[in-house]
Design a protein around this motif. Sequence first.
Motif, PDB file in Angstrom:
ATOM      1  N   THR A 175      32.941  68.646  37.951  1.00 19.90           N
ATOM      2  CA  THR A 175      33.441  69.768  38.757  1.00 19.90           C
ATOM      3  C   THR A 175      34.954  69.869  38.604  1.00 19.90           C
ATOM      4  OG1 THR A 175      31.627  69.615  40.329  1.00 19.90           O
ATOM      5  CG2 THR A 175      33.657  70.596  41.149  1.00 19.90           C
ATOM      6  N   SER A 235      38.563  72.497  37.399  1.00 24.28           N
ATOM      7  CA  SER A 235      39.014  73.463  36.392  1.00 24.28           C
ATOM      8  C   SER A 235      38.843  72.934  34.973  1.00 24.28           C
ATOM      9  CB  SER A 235      40.475  73.840  36.645  1.00 24.28           C
ATOM     10  OG  SER A 235      41.278  72.678  36.696  1.00 24.28           O
ATOM     11  N   THR A 236      38.947  71.619  34.763  1.00 22.62           N
ATOM     12  CA  THR A 236      38.792  71.056  33.413  1.00 22.62           C
ATOM     13  C   THR A 236      37.311  70.982  33.044  1.00 22.62           C
ATOM     14  OG1 THR A 236      40.670  69.688  34.065  1.00 22.62           O
ATOM     15  CG2 THR A 236      39.700  69.243  31.915  1.00 22.62           C
ATOM     16  N   ASP A 250      41.692  63.517  39.087  1.00 18.41           N
ATOM     17  CA  ASP A 250      43.010  63.815  39.664  1.00 18.41           C
ATOM     18  C   ASP A 250      44.045  62.789  39.214  1.00 18.41           C
ATOM     19  OD1 ASP A 250      42.158  66.103  41.270  1.00 18.41           O
ATOM     20  OD2 ASP A 250      40.905  64.607  42.246  1.00 18.41           O
ATOM     21  N   LYS A 293      39.394  60.848  42.243  1.00 10.94           N
ATOM     22  CA  LYS A 293      38.713  62.125  42.111  1.00 10.94           C
ATOM     23  C   LYS A 293      38.458  62.704  43.496  1.00 10.94           C
ATOM     24  CE  LYS A 293      35.332  62.738  39.237  1.00 10.94           C
ATOM     25  NZ  LYS A 293      35.894  64.075  38.953  1.00 10.94           N
ATOM     26  N   GLY A 294      38.101  63.990  43.512  1.00 11.78           N
ATOM     27  CA  GLY A 294      37.751  64.604  44.785  1.00 11.78           C
ATOM     28  C   GLY A 294      38.722  65.662  45.251  1.00 11.78           C
ATOM     29  N   ALA A 349      34.293  67.366  45.409  1.00 15.96           N
ATOM     30  CA  ALA A 349      32.946  67.103  44.870  1.00 15.96           C
ATOM     31  C   ALA A 349      32.691  65.613  44.635  1.00 15.96           C
ATOM     32  CB  ALA A 349      32.762  67.885  43.574  1.00 15.96           C
ATOM     33  N   GLU A 364      29.726  63.732  42.377  1.00 19.99           N
ATOM     34  CA  GLU A 364      30.303  63.266  41.103  1.00 19.99           C
ATOM     35  C   GLU A 364      30.070  61.773  40.920  1.00 19.99           C
ATOM     36  OE1 GLU A 364      34.020  66.343  40.390  1.00 19.99           O
ATOM     37  OE2 GLU A 364      34.374  64.543  41.563  1.00 19.99           O
ATOM     38  N   LYS A 384      47.752  63.773  34.386  1.00 18.76           N
ATOM     39  CA  LYS A 384      46.904  62.983  35.295  1.00 18.76           C
ATOM     40  C   LYS A 384      47.027  61.474  35.052  1.00 18.76           C
ATOM     41  CE  LYS A 384      45.004  66.785  36.962  1.00 18.76           C
ATOM     42  NZ  LYS A 384      43.628  67.159  36.876  1.00 18.76           N
TER      43      LYS A 384
HETATM   44  O1  R5P Z   1      36.299  67.216  43.383  1.00 20.00           O
HETATM   45  C1  R5P Z   1      36.777  67.545  42.315  1.00 20.00           C
HETATM   46  C2  R5P Z   1      36.832  66.725  41.132  1.00 20.00           C
HETATM   47  O2  R5P Z   1      36.948  65.351  41.343  1.00 20.00           O
HETATM   48  C3  R5P Z   1      37.705  67.222  39.986  1.00 20.00           C
HETATM   49  O3  R5P Z   1      37.121  66.708  38.823  1.00 20.00           O
HETATM   50  C4  R5P Z   1      39.141  66.800  40.074  1.00 20.00           C
HETATM   51  O4  R5P Z   1      39.708  67.261  41.286  1.00 20.00           O
HETATM   52  C5  R5P Z   1      39.965  67.334  38.892  1.00 20.00           C
HETATM   53  O5  R5P Z   1      39.962  68.718  38.922  1.00 20.00           O
HETATM   54  P1  R5P Z   1      40.785  69.587  37.890  1.00 20.00           P
HETATM   55  O6  R5P Z   1      40.162  69.419  36.555  1.00 20.00           O
HETATM   56  O7  R5P Z   1      40.678  70.997  38.417  1.00 20.00           O
HETATM   57  O8  R5P Z   1      42.206  69.098  37.928  1.00 20.00           O
END
Ligand code: R5P
Length: 232
Positions: free
Chosen positions: A28, A30-31, A86, A96-97, A101, A105, A123
């Motif tokens: 879950t 954007s990536t 994250d 994460k989170g 999610a 996850e 990150k």
């Molecule tokens: O709950 C969300 C997840 O752990 C995401 O994988 C995490 O926040 C990274 O998200 P993004 O790819 O948007 O930086």
Amino acid sequence: MNMDELKRQAAAKALEHVRDGMKLGLGTGSTAKHFVELLGERVAGGLKVIGVPTSETTRADAQRCGVPLTTLDEVDRLDLTVDGADEVDPALNLIKGGGGALLREKIVAAASDRMIVIADDSKWVPTLGRFPLPVEVIPFGLSATRRAIADVFAKCGLHGEMAIRSGKDGHAFVTDGGHWIIDARLGTITDAPRLAGLLGAIPGVVEHGLFIGLASTAMLAGSQGIRVFERP
Ligand SMILES: O=C[C@H](O)[C@H](O)[C@H](O)COP(=O)(O)O
């Protein structure tokens, strides 16, 4: 190159590890969304895979992209999970989170033979903790749970603000599982495995965003290209 392009590059690199017939955990964020979209293109071209989504958002994305879905009740183990993070440290422990999610996850990652983390290289951190640690809690008895969390932080030499995450409507953010999230600004988590164990033992804590020993590989995209790290 902008951040979104870096995320898509990391997602494309992970896709190189997907083989016909694989059962996949779909992360879950954007990536991970880039991965689902790229996977959808491969499925349209004839690749046969089946995925377990880690959130209702990813379920909707996967359906839109034509990726066939299943559940952990219908399949035994997953071959590979691809998910964002994250924060990633040199031991490939994660926070994460950020998108809420973390519970699904972690269940999906734990049911997978391999987890590839994809991210832009912002990150990567020497020590986890700069990103606020999400702790998913049951709303019942929240003050008692919060005090127990604060005690655990103190035991680990950590002090930091805790805040109930708000949703766009200004009310408490509610996870797919119907729980709330406390975000804890800790700064530097010196012993993440110990903190993970202690948090996990608190009644009222459903899950936390420390992913210890779950990621096998991290693919981090930056301006110099993609760096691939294997868990030591
Ligand atoms: O709950 C969300 C997840 O752990 C995401 O994988 C995490 O926040 C990274 O998200 P993004 O790819 O948007 O930086």
